[in-house]
Design an enzyme around this catalytic site. Structure first.
Site, short mmCIF file in Angstrom:
data_model
loop_
_atom_site.label_atom_id
_atom_site.label_comp_id
_atom_site.label_asym_id
_atom_site.label_seq_id
_atom_site.Cartn_x
_atom_site.Cartn_y
_atom_site.Cartn_z
N GLU A 6 0.75 -1.19 0.00
CA GLU A 6 0.41 0.05 -0.06
C GLU A 6 0.66 1.06 -0.32
OE1 GLU A 6 -3.88 2.27 2.49
OE2 GLU A 6 -2.05 0.94 3.49
N LYS A 42 -9.22 2.28 -2.68
CA LYS A 42 -9.91 2.13 -0.82
C LYS A 42 -11.03 2.48 -0.26
CE LYS A 42 -7.41 1.56 3.54
NZ LYS A 42 -6.23 2.14 4.70
N CYS A 56 -5.74 -2.89 2.27
CA CYS A 56 -5.13 -2.63 4.30
C CYS A 56 -6.48 -2.84 4.91
CB CYS A 56 -4.93 -1.23 4.39
SG CYS A 56 -3.48 -1.53 5.76
#
Length: 257
Positions: free
Chosen positions: A44, A110, A144
């Site tokens: 990431e 995300k 994540c």
């Protein structure tokens, strides 16, 4: 259609808010890949570290990195995957790019921004799940904190591979280990997680634990240090496991709004 998808997980330290230095590092690192690989996965925010000051990154750097990814994907004849700070119009996103060797680009913003660090105050949250068709495999990439939310990852698309890129800190890495394995088991899919190592500018420590799990939760690759990890996604394993254990057919119906 291929029977196997060979992947390289690039577990690395990151230079804080320095896209050029990180691109140079990863270009040299990818040159060390010593196998014929279909997909190379970076952590990431691999050009900056997990920064909450994206205004420190020049607006041109997102496109610079995208051009760089396209060049390397073509050179390596492999997809390059990772998330970066990306300035889209007048807002910032933590955007994952899936860049194919033929120049094709898919992206995913995300979904779950990390409120504990204030990511939600700096970056726009994504609203659309991504499924990438690549060399005969269906791949669902996420970022994540998304790992903590199983409903978002639920395998209603019958994808083959669920992958996460991350900056997941050492104090909570036990959750990372447990949740990667759980996502593989519950979705009857390979689950791949690529984390970073080292210490960032804020003093946060990262211990890696990048890993690959098969459809039954068996660990196929793992490391706690700077490393390139190799894994092979087997079509036969996916098909045979799902034919024998028809758990996906028994899942609850739901609508995500």
């Amino acid at each position: 259609m291929k029977d196997q998808l060979k992947i390289a997980l690039i577990q690395a330290p990151l230079v804080w808010e320095n896209p050029e230095a990180n691109r140079n590092y990863f270009e040299n690192k990818l040159a060390d890949v010593n196998e014929e690989i279909d997909m190379m996965i970076l952590p990431e925010m691999f050009t900056t570290g997990f920064t909450m000051t994206p205004q420190n990154i020049h607006s041109s750097e997102g496109e610079n990195t995208l051009v760089w990814m396209k060049k390397l994907a073509q050179k390596q004849n492999a997809a390059i995957v990772g998330s970066i700070v990306y300035e889209a119009q007048e807002f910032f996103t933590n955007r994952l790019f899936f860049v194919k060797p033929d120049g094709g680009i898919d992206y995913y913003d995300k979904r779950h921004t990390f409120t504990l660090a204030g990511e939600n105050e700096v970056y726009n949250s994504g609203a659309k799940k991504l499924i990438v068709n690549f060399r005969g495999f269906k791949i669902c990439p996420m970022v994540c904190y998304d790992l903590r939310f199983p409903v978002w990852a639920r395998n209603v698309e019958k994808y083959d591979v669920l992958l996460y890129v991350a900056n997941w800190p050492k104090p909570r890495v036990g959750a990372w280990d447990a949740l990667l394995k759980a996502r593989a088991i519950e979705n009857m899919a390979y689950c791949v997680g690529v984390n970073r190592v080292g210490v960032d500018e804020k003093g946060h420590k990262y211990s890696g634990h990048s890993a690959t799990y098969d459809c039954l939760g068996e660990q196929l690759a793992y490391s706690e240090r700077e490393a390139i990890l190799y894994s092979t996604i087997e079509r036969n394993h996916i098909e045979e496991t799902r034919e024998k254990l028809k758990f996906l057919e028994d899942m609850d119906d739901f609508t995500l709004e």
